[in-house]
Write a protein that holds these residues in place. Structure first.
Motif, PDB file in Angstrom:
ATOM      1  N   THR A  71       0.816  -1.221   0.000  1.00 58.49           N
ATOM      2  CA  THR A  71       0.000   0.000   0.000  1.00 58.49           C
ATOM      3  C   THR A  71       0.847   1.267   0.000  1.00 58.49           C
ATOM      4  OG1 THR A  71      -0.103  -0.081   2.391  1.00 58.49           O
ATOM      5  CG2 THR A  71      -1.932  -1.080   1.195  1.00 58.49           C
ATOM      6  N   ASN A  73       2.486   3.193  -2.024  1.00 57.18           N
ATOM      7  CA  ASN A  73       2.305   4.305  -2.974  1.00 57.18           C
ATOM      8  C   ASN A  73       0.840   4.669  -3.220  1.00 57.18           C
ATOM      9  OD1 ASN A  73       5.081   3.145  -4.881  1.00 57.18           O
ATOM     10  ND2 ASN A  73       5.013   4.994  -3.671  1.00 57.18           N
ATOM     11  N   GLU A  76      -4.867   8.978  -4.239  1.00 59.19           N
ATOM     12  CA  GLU A  76      -5.952   9.276  -5.190  1.00 59.19           C
ATOM     13  C   GLU A  76      -6.262  10.760  -5.099  1.00 59.19           C
ATOM     14  OE1 GLU A  76      -8.929   6.687  -3.222  1.00 59.19           O
ATOM     15  OE2 GLU A  76     -10.118   8.504  -2.941  1.00 59.19           O
ATOM     16  N   GLY A 108       5.972  13.588  -0.056  1.00 66.90           N
ATOM     17  CA  GLY A 108       5.520  12.195  -0.167  1.00 66.90           C
ATOM     18  C   GLY A 108       4.306  12.165  -1.078  1.00 66.90           C
ATOM     19  N   SER A 110       3.694  10.658  -3.937  1.00 66.05           N
ATOM     20  CA  SER A 110       3.349   9.440  -4.662  1.00 66.05           C
ATOM     21  C   SER A 110       3.078   9.708  -6.148  1.00 66.05           C
ATOM     22  CB  SER A 110       2.171   8.758  -3.971  1.00 66.05           C
ATOM     23  OG  SER A 110       1.890   7.540  -4.595  1.00 66.05           O
ATOM     24  N   LEU A 138      10.353  10.083  -2.393  1.00 63.94           N
ATOM     25  CA  LEU A 138      11.585   9.315  -2.315  1.00 63.94           C
ATOM     26  C   LEU A 138      11.747   8.374  -3.506  1.00 63.94           C
ATOM     27  CD1 LEU A 138      13.712   8.086  -0.192  1.00 63.94           C
ATOM     28  CD2 LEU A 138      11.849   6.593   0.480  1.00 63.94           C
ATOM     29  N   ILE A 142       7.790   6.184  -8.849  1.00 61.81           N
ATOM     30  CA  ILE A 142       6.431   6.717  -8.703  1.00 61.81           C
ATOM     31  C   ILE A 142       6.383   8.169  -9.215  1.00 61.81           C
ATOM     32  CG2 ILE A 142       6.424   7.649  -6.323  1.00 61.81           C
ATOM     33  CD1 ILE A 142       3.678   5.455  -7.829  1.00 61.81           C
ATOM     34  N   HIS A 190      13.033  13.568  -3.376  1.00 61.07           N
ATOM     35  CA  HIS A 190      13.461  14.126  -2.087  1.00 61.07           C
ATOM     36  C   HIS A 190      13.168  13.119  -0.989  1.00 61.07           C
ATOM     37  CE1 HIS A 190      12.932  16.504   1.649  1.00 61.07           C
ATOM     38  NE2 HIS A 190      13.837  17.296   1.132  1.00 61.07           N
ATOM     39  N   LEU A 192      12.584  12.691   2.882  1.00 65.88           N
ATOM     40  CA  LEU A 192      12.253  13.479   4.069  1.00 65.88           C
ATOM     41  C   LEU A 192      13.172  13.180   5.248  1.00 65.88           C
ATOM     42  CD1 LEU A 192       8.393  13.139   3.873  1.00 65.88           C
ATOM     43  CD2 LEU A 192       9.635  15.299   3.953  1.00 65.88           C
ATOM     44  N   ARG A 207       0.861  13.650   3.994  1.00 65.44           N
ATOM     45  CA  ARG A 207      -0.280  12.814   4.372  1.00 65.44           C
ATOM     46  C   ARG A 207      -0.003  11.359   4.035  1.00 65.44           C
ATOM     47  NH1 ARG A 207      -4.992  13.924   1.798  1.00 65.44           N
ATOM     48  NH2 ARG A 207      -6.171  13.772   3.730  1.00 65.44           N
ATOM     49  N   ASN A 208      -0.229  10.516   5.021  1.00 65.86           N
ATOM     50  CA  ASN A 208      -0.077   9.066   4.837  1.00 65.86           C
ATOM     51  C   ASN A 208       1.339   8.679   4.426  1.00 65.86           C
ATOM     52  OD1 ASN A 208      -3.017   8.783   5.184  1.00 65.86           O
ATOM     53  ND2 ASN A 208      -3.075   9.878   3.236  1.00 65.86           N
ATOM     54  N   VAL A 209       2.294   9.427   4.953  1.00 66.37           N
ATOM     55  CA  VAL A 209       3.704   9.169   4.644  1.00 66.37           C
ATOM     56  C   VAL A 209       4.445   8.691   5.895  1.00 66.37           C
ATOM     57  CG1 VAL A 209       5.872  10.184   3.830  1.00 66.37           C
ATOM     58  CG2 VAL A 209       3.707  10.956   2.861  1.00 66.37           C
TER      59      VAL A 209
END
Ligand SMILES: C[S@@+](CC[C@H](N)C(=O)[O-])C[C@H]1O[C@@H](n2cnc3c(N)ncnc32)[C@H](O)[C@@H]1O
Length: 274
Positions: A71, A73, A76, A108, A110, A138, A142, A190, A192, A207-209
């Motif tokens: 999950t 990457n 939406e 992040g 994606s 990163l 992607i 990049h 983080l 978010r969600n990283v």
């Protein structure tokens, strides 16, 4: 390359993975899954799908690793639609009152859905204004997908109709974002955890990283975001990522998942790290 997708071994694996995790690999692009599986199976010491399925069934840690890896990457457009509504209605207007042209970082990012969503919202609110929107990740593979900006229906299902009609073109089963929006986002590689952070941002979306990072790594990242924001700038985090020590880090909670930088407050020295 053999068509592994139709092989009985792979079918066995897909069924077992679904039973164990509720993740339906059918919903993922086969080439993306294949490259991830190859890597993670290597780490588990096997190249055999059936053996890997059995490993997952008996090893909780490997199962968690598999879920995280698959999950990693996922993204939406307008992910958590309500939060993007709040971004538009509550957060952006005062930022735009202060600065006509905003500097924004989607950290992040994606496949680009997040920075492109931000670009769509701003194009709707301030037509023609060339805001500076940076998307970083990163994972250079992607980022290539993000540059192509070609999406499946499930990725774009929450885009408001008027923006969808204006900025997406259908090509077979995919939806291609227009160059007009693509060119508003500058995509870069990049890390983080390692790289230097840019500064003077009005808004940072992350978010969600950090969800699988240690608390220490999260504090470090949030402190560096604090240093990278303008005074009063806003950090927007994911729906499972409330910052419990926000005040200590120098942030004021504006609304759940939105944090404003309070100048000259907070206290972690780490924020001064470049
Ligand atoms: C689940 S996606 C989130 C995408 C988007 N922010 C969203 O919420 O839909 C997480 C992304 O974080 C990236 N990522 C993971 N570790 C990172 C790091 N240390 N630096 C930069 N990006 C990272 C992954 O490559 C992945 O694309």
């Amino acid at each position: 390359m053999p068509n592994y997708v139709d092989s009985p071994e792979y079918r066995y694996f897909v069924n077992k993975a679904k039973a164990l995790t509720n993740i339906d690999l059918e919903n993922y692009k086969p080439w993306q899954i294949q490259r991830r599986l190859t890597f993670i199976m290597e780490q588990a010491g096997t190249a055999d799908y059936m053996e890997y399925a059995d490993i997952l069934a008996s090893d909780e840690a490997k199962l968690t690793q598999f879920v995280n890896w698959v999950t990693i990457n996922v993204s939406e457009f307008y992910r958590d639609t309500n939060k993007f509504r709040e971004l538009r209605e509550i957060i952006l207007p005062p930022l735009l009152e202060r600065n006509r042209r905003l500097k924004i970082w989607s950290a992040g990012c994606s496949n680009g859905a997040e920075p492109y969503t931000t670009a769509l919202i701003l194009e709707d609110m301030t037509p023609g204004v060339n805001h500076e929107i940076i998307g970083t990740d990163l994972d250079s593979r992607i980022l290539k997908t993000a540059r192509e900006a070609r999406y499946l229906e499930r990725d774009v299902k929450n885009v408001p109709k008027h923006l969808f009609q204006r900025f997406f073109t259908q090509d077979g089963e995919t939806y291609v974002l227009s160059d007009e929006i693509k060119k508003r986002v500058n995509l870069k590689k990049h890390d983080l955890l390692k790289d230097i952070y840019d500064s003077d941002f009005d808004l940072i979306l992350c978010r969600n990283v950090v969800i699988y990072f240690t608390n220490e790594a999260k504090d470090n990242i949030y402190s560096r975001f604090w240093a990278s924001l303008k005074d009063g700038g806003v950090l927007f985090v994911g729906g499972a990522e409330s910052i419990l020590n926000a005040k200590e880090l120098g942030f004021k909670v504006l609304a759940p998942f939105f944090y404003a930088k309070v100048p000259d407050t907070g206290g972690l020295d780490v924020r001064k790290a470049s």
